[in-house]
Design an enzyme around this catalytic site. Structure first.
Site, short mmCIF file in Angstrom:
data_model
loop_
_atom_site.label_atom_id
_atom_site.label_comp_id
_atom_site.label_asym_id
_atom_site.label_seq_id
_atom_site.Cartn_x
_atom_site.Cartn_y
_atom_site.Cartn_z
N LEU A 45 -49.67 -29.96 -24.31
CA LEU A 45 -50.22 -29.74 -22.56
C LEU A 45 -50.24 -27.80 -22.55
O LEU A 45 -49.18 -27.25 -23.38
CB LEU A 45 -49.50 -29.65 -21.89
N ASN A 46 -51.92 -27.19 -22.76
CA ASN A 46 -51.08 -25.79 -22.51
C ASN A 46 -52.16 -25.68 -21.21
O ASN A 46 -51.55 -26.26 -20.11
CB ASN A 46 -51.51 -25.29 -23.66
N ASP A 47 -52.17 -25.00 -20.97
CA ASP A 47 -53.46 -23.94 -19.94
C ASP A 47 -53.72 -24.74 -18.88
O ASP A 47 -54.83 -25.84 -18.91
CB ASP A 47 -54.55 -22.77 -20.15
N GLN A 63 -55.34 -27.89 -20.63
CA GLN A 63 -55.46 -28.02 -22.30
C GLN A 63 -54.79 -29.60 -22.63
O GLN A 63 -53.51 -29.12 -22.62
CB GLN A 63 -54.97 -26.66 -23.20
N TYR A 109 -62.17 -25.60 -24.77
CA TYR A 109 -61.26 -24.97 -24.05
C TYR A 109 -61.74 -24.37 -22.93
O TYR A 109 -61.86 -24.97 -22.30
CB TYR A 109 -61.58 -23.63 -24.92
N SER A 110 -60.19 -23.53 -22.67
CA SER A 110 -59.99 -23.37 -20.61
C SER A 110 -61.43 -23.04 -20.26
O SER A 110 -62.60 -21.96 -20.38
CB SER A 110 -58.81 -22.32 -20.97
N ARG A 170 -63.24 -16.46 -24.36
CA ARG A 170 -63.24 -17.50 -23.82
C ARG A 170 -63.05 -17.59 -22.13
O ARG A 170 -62.01 -16.22 -22.25
CB ARG A 170 -62.34 -18.70 -24.63
N ASP A 171 -62.77 -18.92 -21.82
CA ASP A 171 -61.97 -18.89 -20.87
C ASP A 171 -62.61 -18.63 -19.46
O ASP A 171 -61.80 -17.59 -18.56
CB ASP A 171 -59.90 -18.39 -20.36
N GLU A 226 -56.14 -13.57 -22.29
CA GLU A 226 -56.57 -15.15 -22.13
C GLU A 226 -56.21 -14.78 -20.74
O GLU A 226 -56.52 -14.55 -19.79
CB GLU A 226 -55.97 -15.31 -22.78
#
Ligand code: FRU
Length: 494
Positions: A45-47, A63, A109-110, A170-171, A226
């Site tokens: 697990l990330n963001d 994520q 992605y995020s 990104r993001d 980020e």
């Protein structure tokens, strides 16, 4: 990770059930699972992503790389979807955005979420690599409807990268203003390898126009920004982002990557100058915090939630097939030019078995549950050193230490003896706060393998993972008599 992969999947449902079972079994053996923090059922697990209020519920994604630690060597990276009514109990809806189009072959992605015209709009980055392994990012919009179905638009909103920038783009964080305009901030790297955030605009969520970078005083501040976030409080524009590549400066920037904020003027197509009055401030002083995302609830509260973890760090839970968790959600307010973060009110509904201990009780040691809240306040006349040891074992060889040094008025966190060591290359002791006043208030949440400390009613917060052994359930206080004037303890039962 991709290089070693033997099987690549674009849909979670295609992944063989035996592999899912294998992962489930591995995770079930973990002594570190938490009760009131979001963790992945398996994998990485990330963001936090897509944090929003839609169709009567709070939606939160993260994520998710569910098979990162599987023997089968499978690749799949997308979003995991959760819903909640109160930000504490989350129902898992399984995969959310999946890497199932040509525009996200190497990961969905995020990104962020915004309720628009009866749908939840999800604006995120599709990561791809061509045969030469060159990265091509796409900024994509998908919508979630009231039936829970996610539909992706046929074409990305933004393809590739504008001139003057590298492929690190990104993001997107989307928001809408009173004028009906839609904006998003997207993290980017300039050709000269410095980080920035680009602002884009649309009047109807289609045909996004790239305006320019948000102008701040931070011209060269790390090599990539980020997960930008932007919102307004008290008429000010608040810009949170996670810069990579800062070098430690005194007690600041001690983690591998940072997260902090700037406060300035409101941003719009007519004003891209943040014109901030103060310098970059880190949002969290702990060892494990990154890529937070905020949303506004219908009652007006601005809530932020972060990843209680960091890229490239190795965590002891990986031996049990998973890694990472989110922080407790926190309410953000702006007071005297600083962001204040408080534990959300709803956590109070999960306080059980309140106990009022005396300082003498704490000095001889109290026993706790694995998940609890401890609130202490010092006497205004007792400016003397103290130590608060949490998650101690019986032998007192394992403990997580909060230490107050009176002559410098400093508060430190030490996780050197917290249990299974990890990420020690970033130090084991952190200065959490200095120049503290005489009455120090600490609201501490422990959840099996994490500690979150709210200092002086949210002026400073520190989030960290710790991995104590299961029977390390004691708390000891060492300090001069009558240092503490108030001690409250609750189990947190979710
Ligand atoms: C931050 C980040 C984002 C990216 C995502 C991929 O942790 O690197 O920039 O979108 O993770 O998982």
């Amino acid at each position: 990770m991709m290089e070693e992969v033997t099987e690549k999947y674009f849909k979670y449902e295609q992944i063989p059930i035996e592999i899912k079972e294998e992962m489930k079994e591995k995770v079930s053996r973990s002594p570190f699972r938490q009760s009131f923090h979001v963790e992945a059922p398996s994998g990485y697990l990330n963001d936090p992503n897509g944090f929003s209020f839609y169709n009567g519920k709070i939606h939160l994604f993260y994520q998710w790389t569910p098979f990162k630690y599987s023997e089968a060597n499978i690749w799949y990276q997308g979003w995991h979807h959760l819903v909640s009514e109160d930000l504490i109990c989350w129902e898992s809806l399984g995969p959310g955005v999946e890497p199932d189009t040509d525009y996200e072959t190497h990961g969905s992605y995020s990104g962020s979420g915004l309720s628009v015209d009866g749908e939840l709009l999800l604006f995120y980055t599709g990561n791809t690599r061509n045969e030469l392994s060159q990265r091509i990012p796409y900024q994509i919009i998908a919508t979630l409807d009231t039936e829970g179905k996610i539909t992706k638009r046929d074409f990305p909103e933004i393809t590739g990268v504008p001139d003057g920038y590298t492929d690190h783009f990104r993001d997107p964080k989307i928001w809408q203003t009173d004028t009906g305009d839609f904006y998003a901030l997207i993290g980017i790297q300039r050709q000269n390898k410095t980080g920035a955030a680009l602002m884009v605009h649309s009047s109807n969520t289609y045909n996004w126009e790239i305006l320019s970078e948000v102008k701040t005083n931070l011209i060269e501040f790390g090599y990539m920004w980020e997960c930008p976030d932007y919102f307004e409080l008290e008429g000010q524009g608040i810009f949170i982002f996670s810069p990579q590549g800062l070098t430690p400066e005194g007690p600041n920037y001690q983690n591998i990557y940072q997260t902090g904020y700037l406060i300035g003027d409101k941003l719009s197509k007519d004003n891209l100058y943040l014109n901030e009055k103060s310098s970059f401030k880190e949002l969290d002083q702990g060892f494990d915090f990154y890529a937070p995302q905020s949303t506004q609830l219908p009652d007006g509260r601005r809530i932020v939630i972060g990843w209680m973890g960091l890229p490239e760090s190795v965590y002891p839970t990986e031996n049990f097939g998973y890694c990472g968790c989110l922080t407790m959600p926190r309410e953000l307010t702006l007071v005297d030019g600083d962001l204040i973060q408080k534990p959300i009110e709803e956590i109070k509904n999960y306080r059980k078995n309140q106990k009022e201990f005396s300082q003498a009780d704490l000095s001889s040691g109290i026993e706790t549950e694995a998940a609890f809240e401890l609130m202490i306040q010092t006497n205004n006349s007792s400016n003397s050193d103290f130590v608060l040891d949490l998650c101690c074992n019986k032998e007192y060889t394992e403990y997580t230490r909060i230490e107050y040094i009176s002559d410098k008025k400093e508060l430190w966190l030490d996780r050197k003896f917290s249990g299974t060591p990890f990420a020690t290359e970033f130090g084991t002791r952190r200065l959490l706060a200095e120049d503290l006043g005489e009455e120090i208030h600490l609201d501490i949440f422990i959840d099996t393998s994490s500690i979150e400390i709210f200092i002086d009613h949210g002026k400073t917060v520190a989030s960290s993972r710790i991995f104590p052994t299961t029977d390390s359930r004691h708390v000891f206080f060492v300090g001069k008599e009558e240092t503490l004037c108030k001690i409250d303890y609750w189990n947190i039962d979710v």
